[in-house]
Design an enzyme around this catalytic site. Structure first.
Site, short mmCIF file in Angstrom:
data_model
loop_
_atom_site.label_atom_id
_atom_site.label_comp_id
_atom_site.label_asym_id
_atom_site.label_seq_id
_atom_site.Cartn_x
_atom_site.Cartn_y
_atom_site.Cartn_z
N MET A 55 99.15 43.46 5.09
CA MET A 55 98.60 42.40 4.26
C MET A 55 97.17 42.15 4.69
O MET A 55 96.94 41.64 5.78
CB MET A 55 99.41 41.13 4.50
CG MET A 55 100.87 41.29 4.14
SD MET A 55 101.12 41.81 2.47
CE MET A 55 102.18 43.21 2.73
N CYS A 56 96.21 42.56 3.89
CA CYS A 56 94.89 42.51 4.45
C CYS A 56 93.80 42.92 3.46
O CYS A 56 94.05 43.15 2.30
CB CYS A 56 94.83 43.45 5.63
SG CYS A 56 95.61 45.00 5.23
N GLY A 57 92.61 42.98 4.00
CA GLY A 57 91.48 43.47 3.23
C GLY A 57 90.81 44.60 4.01
O GLY A 57 90.82 44.61 5.24
N HIS A 67 88.40 46.00 8.78
CA HIS A 67 89.68 45.47 8.32
C HIS A 67 89.83 44.00 8.68
O HIS A 67 89.44 43.58 9.76
CB HIS A 67 90.79 46.28 9.01
CG HIS A 67 92.16 46.00 8.53
ND1 HIS A 67 92.93 44.99 9.04
CD2 HIS A 67 92.93 46.62 7.60
CE1 HIS A 67 94.11 45.00 8.44
NE2 HIS A 67 94.14 45.97 7.56
N VAL A 68 90.39 43.22 7.79
CA VAL A 68 90.82 41.86 8.13
C VAL A 68 92.33 41.80 7.94
O VAL A 68 92.86 42.37 7.00
CB VAL A 68 90.14 40.77 7.27
CG1 VAL A 68 88.66 40.75 7.50
CG2 VAL A 68 90.46 40.94 5.78
#
Ligand SMILES: Cc1cc2nc3c(=O)[nH]c(=O)nc-3n(C[C@H](O)[C@H](O)[C@H](O)COP(=O)(O)O)c2cc1C
Lengths: 303, 652
Positions: free
Chosen positions: A1-3, A149-150
């Site tokens: 779950m991320c960007g 990445h976040v």
């Protein structure tokens, strides 16, 4: 779950503000993952030298871990060229000419190894893009490319080692950032383990990195490996992969995870959302495109 | 003309100004949008909004009558659930452009991403370029016009509406077929294109529903009371019920559908007890004056909380599964008892809004009956992810109940076996969910709580996500929770019991360092005030009652809710059956039942020596069975079984 976000600047021997660009892009999509932020940065390689970074924790625990790391290095006749303790990590440059995979697995047993590479340095920690930058000075990094990445931790812990980017354990210079979930994880992992590969975490993104690095080590071009990954991996995924001189993406056929790209004469940038790309060009309407479901592509660094 | 510069203002501030300009009838120019999300969300006025650049997710989402124009691209969910007005995009649109369109004209001059027009119900969605895969996925009505390539699986699972394609059709979706397009239709389409200055001179093809999957091919026979195989205590492996089950399946060739919850005995509130002997607790009605039962829920993110007179809510139950009369009786009872009613799936009725003091408005995957106007008159919003009776599956409403009236409020064709999608179009992970919640907050000016309904499956992970994503509270529903219709095996075997759900939820918040910070409203088999008190002791902030409220209001527990012929007029849309329901009398009955919960909660609180119901804690509880001890981590004290024998036999 991320960007996710990645950028590659064009031009021979560019020294672009890759660190600043990634910080801005990741801050732009921080809403997708506030728990931790990470960067895979590619430095110029010095022949015969390797970069390693470890999580060593704090205080005495860090001292003991560092001592163990140094013992192991001695065992492998690796010569310490440079060392730095920063944040919860210990970063070193060594001179080493042996089998990198053997060294990598041995080091990994001694301490929490973040990455190994001639160029690759992975910096990841808890907090937002600016928080991580405050500690590790990512903004000072210049070069040609990097990915970031976040993360919003869902199933696994909020811990720096569970953050992205993931390094392809055992293989130098391959890193990945991934948004999604690989559902045939255990099946593929068992296959790779049977062939002697080791895994650092139980994270599916590490598996994608090792999967790709394995192909690369067999001489298969990155683009082709990305193509087979779309058939071999089950689940939802949009990921970016980087090596010393290439970046690429792959997106699954259901396209459940977003990805937008922008290219001009100076750079190629890819991110989960256009809002991240726009951070590189404030006030401009960009001519972006969304990679089609089930597609992949790569870009080569100019040399 | 108002000019709003997003280089200087946050989207939240900008949207306030846009709404203000809208109310004043002023047009708006948005500068430096830089692909930011939620631009213009919640605007319900007839004004022009010009976005000078790219917009992000949900541009023009949850709006009505406004006219949006975007110079460049937009992200996911363009004009989400737009009721009327126009949205014109000169660049490309991301996935689910025109999702849940309910009557707007949405035009994209470039390409559209995957699943364009998912669950749309009315209006037009025009894509001048190419579409990615599954355009028109689960669409119920309206028209999609794609002048370029259709993309793969166009019209997948559509039940109504038209898809017109001007370019190549890459492949057809399930239950979609090419149909004729007569001259009148063609002229109408060309006229529409002309209105938006789109020139086209190729050939148009029309795709519509193929009619093969709108209904189950065979109806289920009616069965005897307690019809399901796990329900009997009878010995014998191949007992009568098992045989009946197999016979019926041999006729219908699919899973069986029924209402209500699991009929299996599972560890439940009867398996835990209060440490203190409460058999002599006070019966003095004055106890109500001594004990605080008031409960505030939903201000975690700064909105106006729901102020309940006691820690009890009416569980979300849809108008559709239930008759209008039954919904109105629940609304009245909730008002009389000073608690909240919840619309459940399928929209808000004016009378229901008027009857209930506190009305929670639920948003499900099909966006059936979802509207910005109802959002703005709700007291809280709830995103349904799943429910305890069928975690991971969407709602089911069998054709008998999909009358003209129900179809109209839901925006779907009448007479279909409605299987709502199991996933939201725009919630494919915790990351998208953040953006969705923010859209709801923008649409309602951050004034009201936003909650999430979760069926108990992977509670630990789900609660962590709910906490991080910033919900105000969680409605958590255990395996014992009921439904209007679901597959029998799912009802019986999917999910974890209510006791396990609350225990995992409480632990999960501790694990991420936010103990008690996310209120949990627990439901699933709450029968009495004693159950409710135990739920609170285990860490719930409130409970909700579904089935028990229905029973109080006349339900006879025949488990045939799905058939639509409910003899008492509750789970039916048949006017002849509904006539039997006496709304005001049943509202009183439900109200009385709710008051019994109040009295029991107060009496137990007093008996335990507290002055506030929220002071009851785990320390007041013990487990009577090894299973319950294992699940809850409470001390196992079987000796109390003897003491509570009467209660136990009642409970099982
Ligand atoms: C007839 C009926 C319709 C329901 N409709 C919905 C609904 O639309 N949305 C929802 O979240 N839950 C729905 N539920 C589930 C209830 O909200 C609740 O989770 C469940 O009934 C709680 O368990 P209980 O009935 O044992 O109190 C429905 C339940 C019933 C019995």
């Amino acid at each position: 779950m991320c960007g996710i976000a990645g950028v590659m600047y064009k031009g021979d021997g560019v020294e672009a503000d890759v660190g600043k660009a990634l910080i801005a892009m990741l801050d732009g999509c921080q809403h997708r993952g506030p728990d931790s932020t990470g960067f895979a940065l590619y430095h110029d390689a010095e022949p015969g030298e390797l970069r390693l970074r470890f999580f060593v924790g704090e205080k005495e625990q860090a001292e003991t871990t560092i001592a163990e790391i140094q013992d192991k290095l001695a065992e492998f006749q690796a010569e310490l060229v440079k060392e730095e303790r920063i944040g919860s990590t210990y970063a070193i440059i060594i001179r080493f000419t042996g089998d990198i995979q053997k060294l990598a697995y041995a080091m990994e047993h001694a301490a929490k190894l973040v990455s190994i590479g001639e160029s690759l340095d992975i910096i990841k920690d808890l907090g937002g893009a600016f928080d991580v930058d405050d500690v590790y000075h990512v903004r000072d990094f210049t070069g040609s490319h990097g990915i970031g990445h976040v993360r919003l931790a869902t199933e696994s812990d909020v811990a720096p080692e569970a953050s992205h980017p993931f390094w392809a354990t055992g293989f130098a210079d391959v890193s990945i950032v991934h948004n999604g979930q690989i559902t045939n994880y255990y099946k593929l992992r068992r296959r790779l383990e049977k062939r002697g590969f080791e895994f650092n975490t139980a994270n599916d993104s590490e598996l994608v990195a090792v999967y790709l690095a394995d192909k690369l080590s067999q001489g298969i071009p990155l683009k082709e490996a990305l193509g087979t990954s779309i058939d071999d991996l089950d689940g939802t995924f949009s990921f970016l992969v980087s090596t010393k001189d290439e970046i690429g993406y792959a997106k699954d056929r259901l396209a459940a995870k977003p990805m937008v790209k922008f290219e001009n004469d100076d750079l190629i940038a890819i991110a989960s959302e256009e809002v991240s790309l726009n951070r590189l060009f404030p006030g401009h309407a960009l001519n972006t495109s969304e990679p089609s479901p089930g597609t992949f592509d790569t870009w080569q660094r100019s040399t | 003309m108002a000019t709003i510069d997003l280089a200087k203002l946050s989207v939240r501030e900008a949207n306030e100004l846009i709404r203000k300009a809208g109310a004043a009838g002023e047009d708006v120019d948005v500068l430096n949008p830089d692909a930011k999300h939620h631009i213009g969300v919640g605007l319900v006025h007839d004004v022009n909004v010009h976005v000078r650049g790219s917009a992000g997710y949900f541009c023009a989402g949850l709006t009505d009558t406004a006219r949006f124009e975007v110079d460049n691209n937009v992200g996911w969910g363009l004009a989400d659930n737009m009721l009327g007005g126009t949205a014109i995009v000169h660049g490309n649109a991301g996935a689910i452009a025109g999702v849940a369109n309910r009557g707007a004209d949405i035009i994209v001059h470039g390409n559209v991403g995957s699943r364009a027009g998912q669950v749309m119900k009315a209006g037009n969605l025009i894509c001048v370029g190419n579409a990615s895969f599954m355009a028109g996925y689960i669409m119920y009505g309206g028209r999609i016009i794609i002048l370029g390539e259709s993309g793969e699986q166009v019209g997948q699972d559509m039940t109504g509406g038209d898809i017109i394609v001007g370019g190549r059709i890459n492949s057809m979706g399930k239950d979609a077929a090419l149909t004729d397009l007569d001259q009148a239709d063609k002229d109408e389409i060309l006229e529409l294109l002309e209105r938006y200055k789109i020139s086209f001179n190729g050939t148009l093809q029309r795709i519509a529903n193929d009619g093969k999957q709108l209904r189950y091919s065979r109806n289920e026979p009616r069965v005897r009371n307690i019809p399901f195989f796990e329900a009997t205590g009878e010995a014998g492996y191949w007992n009568e019920k098992v045989l009946e089950d197999i016979h019926i399946k041999s006729q219908i060739g699919r899973y069986r559908i029924r209402g209500y919850g699991t009929t299996r005995p599972l560890p439940h509130f009867g398996d835990i007890a209060f440490r203190k002997d409460l058999s002599n607790i006070e019966t003095d009605p004055k106890v109500l004056e001594k004990i605080n039962l008031k409960t505030k829920i939903g201000d975690r993110m700064g909105g106006k909380p729901l102020e309940l007179s006691m820690p009890v809510m009416i569980a979300p139950m849809s108008y559709g599964a239930l008759s209008k009369s039954a919904k109105l009786a629940l609304a009245t009872a909730s008002r009389l008892s000073g608690i909240s009613e919840n619309t459940g799936e399928g929209g808000m009725m004016d009378e229901q809004r008027a009857e209930a003091d506190l009305l929670i408005y639920q948003c499900l995957s099909g966006r059936l009956g979802w509207s910005i106007h109802d959002m703005q008159r709700a007291d809280a919003l709830e995103i349904y992810i799943s429910q305890g009776a069928k975690p991971g599956l969407g709602g089911q409403l069998m054709a008998n109940k999909v009358t003209e009236q129900i179809a109209k409020i839901r925006g779907i064709p009448a007479g279909i076996d409605l299987r709502s999608p199991s996933r939201h179009p725009d919630v494919l992970g915790a990351d998208d969910l953040v953006i969705k919640i923010e859209e709801f907050r923008e649409a309602t000016g951050y004034r009201i709580p936003v909650s999430v309904k979760l069926g108990a499956g992977r509670v630990r992970d789900d609660i962590k996500i709910a906490c991080k994503d910033g919900f105000d509270y969680v409605s958590l529903d255990g395996l014992q929770g009921s439904t209007g219709a679901a597959g029998n095996e799912v009802l019986e075997f999917v999910g974890i019991p209510t006791l396990a759900a609350i225990t995992e939820a409480v632990d999960a918040l501790v694990e991420i360092g936010h103990p008690g910070e996310l209120p949990i409203v627990l439901m699933g088999g709450i029968k009495t005030g004693v159950d409710a008190a135990k739920a609170l002791a285990l860490g719930a902030s409130a409970v909700a009652v579904g089935t028990s409220a229905l029973i109080a209001g006349g339900c006879i527990s025949c488990l045939q809710c799905h058939v639509g012929k409910c003899v008492v007029g509750i789970a039916t849309q048949d006017p002849e059956h509904e006539k039997r329901y006496n709304i005001s009398a049943e509202a009183q009955n439900i109200h009385h039942y709710l008051e019994s919960l109040r009295w029991q909660l107060a009496a137990i609180t007093e008996g335990l020596g507290y002055d506030d119901v929220h002071k009851i804690s785990r320390d007041d509880l013990v487990a009577l069975t090894p299973e319950a001890a294992q699940i809850t981590g409470l001390p196992y004290v079987p000796e109390y079984r003897e003491r509570d024998r009467d209660l136990l036999s009642e409970a099982s």
